[in-house]
Design a protein around this motif. Structure first.
Motif, PDB file in Angstrom:
ATOM      1  N   ALA A   7       5.394   3.481 -10.581  1.00 10.70           N
ATOM      2  CA  ALA A   7       4.508   2.725  -9.678  1.00 10.70           C
ATOM      3  C   ALA A   7       3.100   3.333  -9.663  1.00 10.70           C
ATOM      4  O   ALA A   7       2.098   2.614  -9.696  1.00 10.70           O
ATOM      5  CB  ALA A   7       5.100   2.714  -8.266  1.00 10.70           C
ATOM      6  N   GLY A  28       8.929   5.721  -8.299  1.00  9.26           N
ATOM      7  CA  GLY A  28       7.610   6.097  -7.805  1.00  9.26           C
ATOM      8  C   GLY A  28       6.674   6.541  -8.918  1.00  9.26           C
ATOM      9  O   GLY A  28       5.473   6.249  -8.909  1.00  9.26           O
ATOM     10  N   ALA A  43       2.081   2.109  -5.560  1.00  8.86           N
ATOM     11  CA  ALA A  43       1.237   1.385  -6.521  1.00  8.86           C
ATOM     12  C   ALA A  43      -0.056   0.895  -5.865  1.00  8.86           C
ATOM     13  O   ALA A  43      -1.152   1.057  -6.419  1.00  8.86           O
ATOM     14  CB  ALA A  43       2.026   0.208  -7.104  1.00  8.86           C
ATOM     15  N   GLY A  44       0.067   0.282  -4.676  1.00  7.75           N
ATOM     16  CA  GLY A  44      -1.107  -0.288  -4.004  1.00  7.75           C
ATOM     17  C   GLY A  44      -2.108   0.780  -3.583  1.00  7.75           C
ATOM     18  O   GLY A  44      -3.330   0.627  -3.778  1.00  7.75           O
ATOM     19  N   ARG A  91      14.052   2.742   3.356  1.00  7.85           N
ATOM     20  CA  ARG A  91      12.938   2.359   2.485  1.00  7.85           C
ATOM     21  C   ARG A  91      11.612   2.823   3.073  1.00  7.85           C
ATOM     22  O   ARG A  91      10.746   3.318   2.390  1.00  7.85           O
ATOM     23  CB  ARG A  91      12.934   0.829   2.329  1.00  7.85           C
ATOM     24  CG  ARG A  91      11.910   0.290   1.357  1.00  7.85           C
ATOM     25  CD  ARG A  91      12.360   0.428  -0.079  1.00  7.85           C
ATOM     26  NE  ARG A  91      11.278   0.207  -1.007  1.00  7.85           N
ATOM     27  CZ  ARG A  91      11.355   0.440  -2.308  1.00  7.85           C
ATOM     28  NH1 ARG A  91      12.468   0.878  -2.846  1.00  7.85           N
ATOM     29  NH2 ARG A  91      10.319   0.244  -3.091  1.00  7.85           N
ATOM     30  N   SER A  99       8.164   7.710  -0.113  1.00  7.95           N
ATOM     31  CA  SER A  99       9.535   7.259   0.207  1.00  7.95           C
ATOM     32  C   SER A  99      10.526   8.257  -0.374  1.00  7.95           C
ATOM     33  O   SER A  99      11.596   8.492   0.186  1.00  7.95           O
ATOM     34  CB  SER A  99       9.840   5.898  -0.409  1.00  7.95           C
ATOM     35  OG  SER A  99       8.759   5.043  -0.318  1.00  7.95           O
ATOM     36  N   ALA A 157       0.915 -10.883   3.379  1.00  6.89           N
ATOM     37  CA  ALA A 157       0.442 -11.963   2.509  1.00  6.89           C
ATOM     38  C   ALA A 157       1.534 -13.009   2.459  1.00  6.89           C
ATOM     39  O   ALA A 157       2.681 -12.694   2.108  1.00  6.89           O
ATOM     40  CB  ALA A 157       0.173 -11.418   1.111  1.00  6.89           C
ATOM     41  N   ASP A 195       7.043  -1.450  -8.020  1.00 12.33           N
ATOM     42  CA  ASP A 195       8.438  -1.897  -7.993  1.00 12.33           C
ATOM     43  C   ASP A 195       8.609  -3.407  -8.093  1.00 12.33           C
ATOM     44  O   ASP A 195       9.731  -3.878  -8.280  1.00 12.33           O
ATOM     45  CB  ASP A 195       9.112  -1.425  -6.693  1.00 12.33           C
ATOM     46  CG  ASP A 195       9.548   0.025  -6.760  1.00 12.33           C
ATOM     47  OD1 ASP A 195       9.192   0.705  -7.736  1.00 12.33           O
ATOM     48  OD2 ASP A 195      10.246   0.466  -5.828  1.00 12.33           O
ATOM     49  N   GLY A 252       0.783  -1.248   0.000  1.00 11.74           N
ATOM     50  CA  GLY A 252       0.000   0.000   0.000  1.00 11.74           C
ATOM     51  C   GLY A 252       0.804   1.280   0.000  1.00 11.74           C
ATOM     52  O   GLY A 252       0.397   2.280   0.590  1.00 11.74           O
ATOM     53  N   VAL A 253       1.967   1.279  -0.682  1.00 10.90           N
ATOM     54  CA  VAL A 253       2.731   2.542  -0.679  1.00 10.90           C
ATOM     55  C   VAL A 253       2.327   3.384  -1.898  1.00 10.90           C
ATOM     56  O   VAL A 253       1.360   4.149  -1.832  1.00 10.90           O
ATOM     57  CB  VAL A 253       4.252   2.295  -0.603  1.00 10.90           C
ATOM     58  CG1 VAL A 253       5.017   3.623  -0.619  1.00 10.90           C
ATOM     59  CG2 VAL A 253       4.587   1.567   0.705  1.00 10.90           C
TER      60      VAL A 253
HETATM   61  C1  FAD Z   1      14.845   7.001  -0.286  1.00  5.12           C
HETATM   62  C2  FAD Z   1      14.085   6.822  -1.561  1.00  5.12           C
HETATM   63  C3  FAD Z   1      14.013   7.859  -2.468  1.00  5.12           C
HETATM   64  C4  FAD Z   1      13.304   7.690  -3.656  1.00  5.12           C
HETATM   65  N1  FAD Z   1      13.228   8.737  -4.518  1.00  5.12           N
HETATM   66  C5  FAD Z   1      12.519   8.600  -5.662  1.00  5.12           C
HETATM   67  C6  FAD Z   1      12.355   9.698  -6.550  1.00  5.12           C
HETATM   68  O1  FAD Z   1      12.864  10.803  -6.284  1.00  5.12           O
HETATM   69  N2  FAD Z   1      11.626   9.515  -7.680  1.00  5.12           N
HETATM   70  C7  FAD Z   1      11.031   8.316  -7.973  1.00  5.12           C
HETATM   71  O2  FAD Z   1      10.359   8.213  -9.001  1.00  5.12           O
HETATM   72  N3  FAD Z   1      11.152   7.260  -7.135  1.00  5.12           N
HETATM   73  C8  FAD Z   1      11.881   7.373  -5.998  1.00  5.12           C
HETATM   74  N4  FAD Z   1      11.987   6.310  -5.139  1.00  5.12           N
HETATM   75  C9  FAD Z   1      11.371   5.022  -5.494  1.00  5.12           C
HETATM   76  C10 FAD Z   1       9.912   4.981  -5.057  1.00  5.12           C
HETATM   77  O3  FAD Z   1       9.803   5.311  -3.723  1.00  5.12           O
HETATM   78  C11 FAD Z   1       9.382   3.586  -5.305  1.00  5.12           C
HETATM   79  O4  FAD Z   1       9.451   3.349  -6.684  1.00  5.12           O
HETATM   80  C12 FAD Z   1       7.943   3.437  -4.851  1.00  5.12           C
HETATM   81  O5  FAD Z   1       7.854   3.540  -3.466  1.00  5.12           O
HETATM   82  C13 FAD Z   1       7.417   2.069  -5.274  1.00  5.12           C
HETATM   83  O6  FAD Z   1       6.148   1.898  -4.786  1.00  5.12           O
HETATM   84  P1  FAD Z   1       5.506   0.466  -4.657  1.00  5.12           P
HETATM   85  O7  FAD Z   1       4.155   0.680  -4.068  1.00  5.12           O
HETATM   86  O8  FAD Z   1       5.600  -0.263  -5.931  1.00  5.12           O
HETATM   87  O9  FAD Z   1       6.463  -0.348  -3.677  1.00  5.12           O
HETATM   88  P2  FAD Z   1       6.945  -0.095  -2.194  1.00  5.12           P
HETATM   89  O10 FAD Z   1       7.131   1.342  -1.938  1.00  5.12           O
HETATM   90  O11 FAD Z   1       8.116  -1.008  -2.007  1.00  5.12           O
HETATM   91  O12 FAD Z   1       5.730  -0.603  -1.310  1.00  5.12           O
HETATM   92  C14 FAD Z   1       5.415  -1.955  -1.198  1.00  5.12           C
HETATM   93  C15 FAD Z   1       4.710  -2.183   0.114  1.00  5.12           C
HETATM   94  O13 FAD Z   1       4.304  -3.546   0.160  1.00  5.12           O
HETATM   95  C16 FAD Z   1       4.613  -4.092   1.437  1.00  5.12           C
HETATM   96  N5  FAD Z   1       4.798  -5.536   1.285  1.00  5.12           N
HETATM   97  C17 FAD Z   1       5.884  -6.217   0.823  1.00  5.12           C
HETATM   98  N6  FAD Z   1       5.674  -7.534   0.836  1.00  5.12           N
HETATM   99  C18 FAD Z   1       4.418  -7.717   1.324  1.00  5.12           C
HETATM  100  C19 FAD Z   1       3.622  -8.862   1.584  1.00  5.12           C
HETATM  101  N7  FAD Z   1       4.062 -10.084   1.314  1.00  5.12           N
HETATM  102  N8  FAD Z   1       2.388  -8.673   2.103  1.00  5.12           N
HETATM  103  C20 FAD Z   1       1.905  -7.429   2.356  1.00  5.12           C
HETATM  104  N9  FAD Z   1       2.629  -6.315   2.147  1.00  5.12           N
HETATM  105  C21 FAD Z   1       3.865  -6.454   1.626  1.00  5.12           C
HETATM  106  C22 FAD Z   1       5.907  -3.369   1.811  1.00  5.12           C
HETATM  107  O14 FAD Z   1       6.138  -3.415   3.197  1.00  5.12           O
HETATM  108  C23 FAD Z   1       5.604  -1.962   1.334  1.00  5.12           C
HETATM  109  O15 FAD Z   1       4.911  -1.242   2.308  1.00  5.12           O
HETATM  110  C24 FAD Z   1      12.678   6.448  -3.930  1.00  5.12           C
HETATM  111  C25 FAD Z   1      12.760   5.394  -3.014  1.00  5.12           C
HETATM  112  C26 FAD Z   1      13.449   5.570  -1.838  1.00  5.12           C
HETATM  113  C27 FAD Z   1      13.528   4.444  -0.840  1.00  5.12           C
END
Ligand code: FAD
Length: 453
Positions: A305, A302, A11-12, A132, A41, A79, A284, A8-9
Motif C-alpha cells: 500500500a 501495508g 496508501a492515502g 481493522r 493497523s 465518498a 488494499d 487516509g491510512v
Molecule cells: C491487524 C492487522 C495487522 C496487519 N499486519 C500487517 C503486517 O504486519 N504487514 C503488512 O504488510 N500489512 C499488515 N496489515 C495490512 C495493512 O494494514 C494494510 O495493507 C494497509 O492498512 C492498507 O492500507 P490502505 O490505505 O490501502 O487501506 P486501509 O488501511 O483499509 O485504509 C483505507 C481507509 O479508507 C477509508 N474508506 C473506506 N471507504 C471509504 C469511502 N468510501 N470514503 C472515504 N474513506 C473511505 C477506510 O475507513 C480506511 O480508513 C495488517 C492489517 C491489520 C488489520
C-alpha cells in the motif's frame, strides 16, 4: 491543480505526503470516513497484547501535521459517488449527514479493504469484534483486559497475531479454522509444522481447532456467551475476534465505471492508473501483478500500500513512476515462532500450472554452541524445467525471515538455483552456521534439479 484523495491510512496518507512534496502549490484534500488517518493497523495486535499503553504510538502523522503542510484532512467524510464526467466526488459528512460535491483534477482512490463477516448465526451480538481500525484495537484490548476466555475465528496472519496477543493477555484462547490447516498461504506440510510447533510452545493456553466451522453464536443482551461449531462443540467465551479475511472496498469504483480485475480488486496499470483518465487507485483496494508468474494477485499488505501510494502520487502529479508488482513476501510471529515466505509455494505454483522441485531442510540458525541458537525449517522451491527459483518458506524459532529476505532479491533477479547456490552469504557464529541453512537447501535443490534434467 486540485488533487483529491479518498482514504487516509497507508496508501492515502502516503499519497498525500508525496503529492505535497512534489507539487508545493497544489490544492490537496483527503476525505476519509475514518476517525483517524495515517496509522499502523499492523501494530494493532501488539497494542492489544500490551506491548505499549498508549494507542497513539500507532499514529504516524496527525491531521494537524498534514494541515501544517497545507494538506486538508476531512475525517468522517465518506465518498459516496464518483462522477468522472464532471470530475467530481460526492462526499457525505458522517457527522452532519450533509452531502456536497468536490472537484478534482486528479483523483486518488485509496479506500482499502474491510473485514469479511462470515455467515454465522447471531454474528451481530455484542463483543463480537473485527480488527481493522484504531477503535477496534482499543475495544478489543479493553475487553481482553477484563476477560478470561476468547475465541478467534480464522487462522491466517491476523488470527495468528491475535492468538499471541490474547495468550499474552493471559486469556484461554480457542482459534477455529474451517480449513484443514492454519496459515493456508504456506504449503500444507509447512502449515502442519507451524501448528505442531505452536502447540508445543504453549499448548495449555490455547486450542487450535482445524476443519471446524463456527456456525452459531449464543448469548444475551450483554453479549456473546458461547460459540457453537459444526461438529456440535460449545465453546464458552467472553468475546470473539473475527479474523476471517478481508475484501477490497470497490463499490464506489464499480458504480463509477472503474474496471475491476479478476481478483475482485480494482484493476490498475503499472502507473496505478485505472481505466478512467485522471483517476488513480492504490493500496488494499487494488490488485497487483505477481512478478514471478506475471499473473494477477490481490495482496492486501501495508508494504504494498505504501509503495503504491507513492507511485500513484508521483503519476497524479505529472511524473512517470512504475510500480512493477509484488513477490508475495510476508512475515509474522506467534509466541516467538516466525513464519515467513516469498514467491510461490509448491501449492501456488501447481495452481498456476508450473511444475516444481523443492528442498526442505531443518537446521540450526546459528552455530550450535551459541546460547540463542534455534531451529528453522526452510523450503526452497524452483521451476522443474528451468531451475529458476520460485519461492521460499521459512518457519521456526530462529531467524527465518532473513533467509526469506535473501531469496526475494534472487527472485527479482530471476536467478536459477544453480546460480543462487554460489551466493556469498555472511558468516560468524552468532549469525549463522558456516554453511547457512539457505545454502544447504539450495545445494540439495540444485542436486535434485540437475538430476531431474
Ligand atoms: C491487524 C492487522 C495487522 C496487519 N499486519 C500487517 C503486517 O504486519 N504487514 C503488512 O504488510 N500489512 C499488515 N496489515 C495490512 C495493512 O494494514 C494494510 O495493507 C494497509 O492498512 C492498507 O492500507 P490502505 O490505505 O490501502 O487501506 P486501509 O488501511 O483499509 O485504509 C483505507 C481507509 O479508507 C477509508 N474508506 C473506506 N471507504 C471509504 C469511502 N468510501 N470514503 C472515504 N474513506 C473511505 C477506510 O475507513 C480506511 O480508513 C495488517 C492489517 C491489520 C488489520
Amino acid at each position: 491543480m486540485k488533487i483529491v484523495i479518498l482514504g487516509g491510512v497507508a496508501a492515502g496518507a502516503k499519497a498525500a505526503a508525496k503529492a505535497r512534496r512534489i507539487l508545493p502549490d497544489a490544492e490537496i484534500n483527503l476525505y476519509t470516513d475514518d476517525t483517524h488517518i495515517s496509522y499502523s493497523s499492523c501494530g494493532l495486535p501488539y497494542y492489544i497484547e500490551g506491548n505499549f499503553e498508549d494507542y497513539r504510538l500507532l499514529l504516524v502523522k496527525s491531521p494537524e501535521d498534514f494541515e501544517k503542510q497545507n494538506v486538508h484532512i476531512h475525517l468522517q467524510n465518506r465518498a459516496v459517488k464518483i462522477l468522472p464526467l464532471s470530475k467530481q466526488v460526492l462526499i457525505e459528512s458522517l457527522v452532519t449527514h450533509e452531502a456536497f460535491l468536490v472537484d478534482y483534477d486528479r483523483l486518488i482512490i485509496a479506500i482499502g479493504a474491510s473485514p469479511v463477516i462470515p455467515p454465522i448465526k447471531n454474528v451481530n451480538l455484542n463483543n463480537v469484534f473485527t480488527l481493522r481500525k484504531i477503535e477496534d484495537g482499543i475495544a478489543i484490548r479493553k475487553k481482553a483486559e477484563s476477560s478470561k476466555n476468547a475465541v478467534i475465528i480464522g487462522g491466517g496472519y491476523i488470527g495468528i497475531e491475535m492468538l499471541e496477543a490474547l495468550v499474552k493477555q493471559n486469556l484461554n484462547v480457542t482459534l477455529i479454522e474451517y480449513a484443514p490447516t492454519i496459515m493456508q498461504n504456506f504449503d500444507d506440510d509447512m502449515s502442519k509444522l507451524i501448528q505442531e510447533q505452536l502447540n508445543y510452545i504453549q499448548e495449555d493456553r490455547f486450542t487450535i481447532l482445524t476443519s471446524e466451522m463456527a456456525t452459531e453464536f449464543s448469548g444475551d443482551n450483554d453479549g456473546i456467551k458461547a460459540v457453537r461449531t459444526g461438529t456440535g462443540k460449545e465453546i464458552p467465551t467472553d468475546f470473539v475476534v473475527l479474523c476471517a479475511g478481508v475484501r477490497p472496498n470497490t463499490a464506489i469504483a464499480v458504480d463509477a465505471g472503474i474496471e475491476i480485475g479478476i481478483t475482485g480488486a480494482i484493476k490498475v496499470n503499472e502507473r496505478m492508473e485505472t481505466n478512467i483518465k485522471d483517476i488513480y487507485a492504490c493500496g488494499d483496494c487494488v490488485e497487483e501483478k505477481l512478478i514471478i508468474s506475471n499473473s494477477k494477485i490481490w495482496l492486501p499488505l501495508g508494504t504494498n500500500a505504501n509503495k503504491e501510494g507513492r507511485a500513484a502520487a508521483i503519476n497524479a502529479c505529472g511524473g512517470d513512476e512504475k510500480f512493477p508488482g509484488v513477490l508475495g513476501s510476508a512475515v509474522t510471529r506467534c509466541l516467538g515462532f516466525t513464519m515467513s515466505m516469498t514467491g510461490l509455494s509448491v501449492k501456488a505454483a501447481n495452481a498456476l500450472g508450473i511444475e516444481t522441485v523443492f528442498a526442505k531442510v531443518t537446521k540450526d540458525d546459528k552455530v550450535g554452541y551459541m546460547p540463542d541458537v534455534n531451529n528453522i525449517t526452510l523450503k526452497l522451491v524452483a521451476d522443474k524445467n528451468s531451475g529458476k527459483l520460485l519461492g521460499c518458506q521459512a518457519v521456526g524459532a530462529g531467524d527465518a525471515d532473513k533467509r526469506v529476505n535473501t531469496v526475494t532479491s534472487a527472485l527479482l533477479a530471476g536467478l536459477t538455483v544453480n546460480e543462487f547456490f554460489h551466493n556469498d552469504l555472511t558468516y560468524a557464529p552468532p549469525f549463522s552456521p558456516t554453511i547457512d541453512p539457505l545454502l544447504n537447501a539450495a545445494q540439495i535443490l540444485s542436486e535434485k534439479f540437475n538430476s531431474a534434467v
